[in-house]
Design a protein around this motif. Structure first.
Motif, PDB file in Angstrom:
ATOM      1  N   ASN A  24       0.827  -1.198   0.000  1.00  0.00           N
ATOM      2  CA  ASN A  24       0.000   0.000   0.000  1.00  0.00           C
ATOM      3  C   ASN A  24       0.861   1.247   0.000  1.00  0.00           C
ATOM      4  OD1 ASN A  24       0.354   1.103   2.914  1.00  0.00           O
ATOM      5  ND2 ASN A  24      -0.086  -1.087   3.204  1.00  0.00           N
ATOM      6  N   THR A  25       0.207   2.354  -0.242  1.00  0.00           N
ATOM      7  CA  THR A  25       0.838   3.663  -0.145  1.00  0.00           C
ATOM      8  C   THR A  25       0.035   4.506   0.832  1.00  0.00           C
ATOM      9  OG1 THR A  25       1.720   3.603  -2.396  1.00  0.00           O
ATOM     10  CG2 THR A  25       1.473   5.764  -1.375  1.00  0.00           C
TER      11      THR A  25
ATOM     12  N   TYR B  34      -1.994  14.812   2.759  1.00  0.00           N
ATOM     13  CA  TYR B  34      -2.447  15.854   1.861  1.00  0.00           C
ATOM     14  C   TYR B  34      -2.994  16.992   2.706  1.00  0.00           C
ATOM     15  CZ  TYR B  34      -2.103  12.421  -1.910  1.00  0.00           C
ATOM     16  OH  TYR B  34      -1.643  11.495  -2.816  1.00  0.00           O
TER      17      TYR B  34
ATOM     18  N   THR C 277       4.136  11.271   0.368  1.00  0.00           N
ATOM     19  CA  THR C 277       3.656   9.891   0.358  1.00  0.00           C
ATOM     20  C   THR C 277       4.805   8.949   0.663  1.00  0.00           C
ATOM     21  OG1 THR C 277       4.026   9.590  -2.029  1.00  0.00           O
ATOM     22  CG2 THR C 277       1.846  10.373  -1.332  1.00  0.00           C
TER      23      THR C 277
ATOM     24  N   ASN D 277       5.459   4.489   0.333  1.00  0.00           N
ATOM     25  CA  ASN D 277       4.885   3.188   0.032  1.00  0.00           C
ATOM     26  C   ASN D 277       5.420   2.123   0.982  1.00  0.00           C
ATOM     27  OD1 ASN D 277       7.442   2.455  -0.907  1.00  0.00           O
ATOM     28  ND2 ASN D 277       6.868   2.498  -3.078  1.00  0.00           N
TER      29      ASN D 277
ATOM     30  N   LYS E 124      -4.089   9.649   3.873  1.00  0.00           N
ATOM     31  CA  LYS E 124      -4.619   8.873   2.750  1.00  0.00           C
ATOM     32  C   LYS E 124      -3.995   7.481   2.706  1.00  0.00           C
ATOM     33  CE  LYS E 124      -5.281   9.138  -2.278  1.00  0.00           C
ATOM     34  NZ  LYS E 124      -4.979   9.934  -3.497  1.00  0.00           N
ATOM     35  N   TYR E 125      -4.817   6.496   2.408  1.00  0.00           N
ATOM     36  CA  TYR E 125      -4.389   5.105   2.262  1.00  0.00           C
ATOM     37  C   TYR E 125      -4.850   4.622   0.897  1.00  0.00           C
ATOM     38  CZ  TYR E 125      -3.799   0.137   3.588  1.00  0.00           C
ATOM     39  OH  TYR E 125      -3.412  -1.186   3.672  1.00  0.00           O
ATOM     40  N   ILE E 126      -3.929   4.094   0.083  1.00  0.00           N
ATOM     41  CA  ILE E 126      -4.243   3.645  -1.271  1.00  0.00           C
ATOM     42  C   ILE E 126      -3.906   2.172  -1.411  1.00  0.00           C
ATOM     43  CG2 ILE E 126      -3.861   3.999  -3.731  1.00  0.00           C
ATOM     44  CD1 ILE E 126      -2.795   6.785  -3.054  1.00  0.00           C
ATOM     45  N   ASN E 127      -4.890   1.398  -1.863  1.00  0.00           N
ATOM     46  CA  ASN E 127      -4.683  -0.027  -2.081  1.00  0.00           C
ATOM     47  C   ASN E 127      -5.625  -0.523  -3.163  1.00  0.00           C
ATOM     48  OD1 ASN E 127      -3.551  -2.635  -1.524  1.00  0.00           O
ATOM     49  ND2 ASN E 127      -5.437  -3.135  -0.436  1.00  0.00           N
TER      50      ASN E 127
ATOM     51  N   ASP F  62      -9.041   4.597  -2.793  1.00  0.00           N
ATOM     52  CA  ASP F  62      -8.532   5.614  -1.882  1.00  0.00           C
ATOM     53  C   ASP F  62      -9.377   5.676  -0.614  1.00  0.00           C
ATOM     54  OD1 ASP F  62      -7.741   8.069  -4.496  1.00  0.00           O
ATOM     55  OD2 ASP F  62      -6.833   6.150  -3.957  1.00  0.00           O
ATOM     56  N   TYR F  63      -8.703   5.776   0.513  1.00  0.00           N
ATOM     57  CA  TYR F  63      -9.363   5.947   1.797  1.00  0.00           C
ATOM     58  C   TYR F  63      -8.800   7.194   2.458  1.00  0.00           C
ATOM     59  CZ  TYR F  63     -10.667   1.060   1.080  1.00  0.00           C
ATOM     60  OH  TYR F  63     -11.162  -0.112   0.562  1.00  0.00           O
ATOM     61  N   TRP F  64      -9.690   7.977   3.071  1.00  0.00           N
ATOM     62  CA  TRP F  64      -9.302   9.246   3.667  1.00  0.00           C
ATOM     63  C   TRP F  64      -9.678   9.330   5.132  1.00  0.00           C
ATOM     64  CZ3 TRP F  64      -6.464  12.787   1.016  1.00  0.00           C
ATOM     65  CH2 TRP F  64      -6.454  12.685  -0.384  1.00  0.00           C
TER      66      TRP F  64
END
Length: 115
Positions: free
Chosen positions: A32-33, A37, A50, A52, A96-99, A103-105
């Motif tokens: 994930n990253t 922001y 960011t 990872n 922020k979580y990206i997978n 995107d999750y905030w």
């Protein structure tokens, strides 16, 4: 399915420091990253930094050299150490979580830099 909780925001004088934290929970992935922001009133939400899963980092030019992003995979937490703060850094900071393209905030934490 991923929950993010930010903490550490507050009021600080110009030139001061502040440390933000974001703890992730839920259906997390090993790949994930995570990032930070910020968004000021009437402005778009912009990238701050960011990081990872491998520890690779990326910073906005306006904060490079002053801010440091890091993560603790054991605690599923990302941090943002902010030094030499300027009034223009004042904003709501979002985690922020990206997978898998999703995107999750977090709900955001307010940082105010003023004397």
């Amino acid at each position: 399915q991923v929950q993010l909780v930010e903490s550490g925001g507050g009021l600080v004088q110009p030139g001061g420091s502040l440390r933000l934290s974001c703890a992730a929970s839920g259906r997390l992935s090993s790949f994930n990253t995570m990032g930070w922001y910020r968004q000021a009133p009437g402005k778009e939400r912009d990238l701050v930094a960011t990081i990872n899963s491998g520890g690779n980092t990326n910073y906005a030019g306006s904060v490079k050299g002053r801010f440091t992003i890091s993560r603790d995979n054991t605690k599923n937490t990302v941090y943002l150490q902010m030094n030499s703060l300027k009034p223009e850094d004042t904003s709501v900071y979002y985690c922020k979580y990206i997978n898998y393209g999703v995107d999750y905030w977090g709900k955001g934490t307010l940082v105010t830099v003023s004397s």
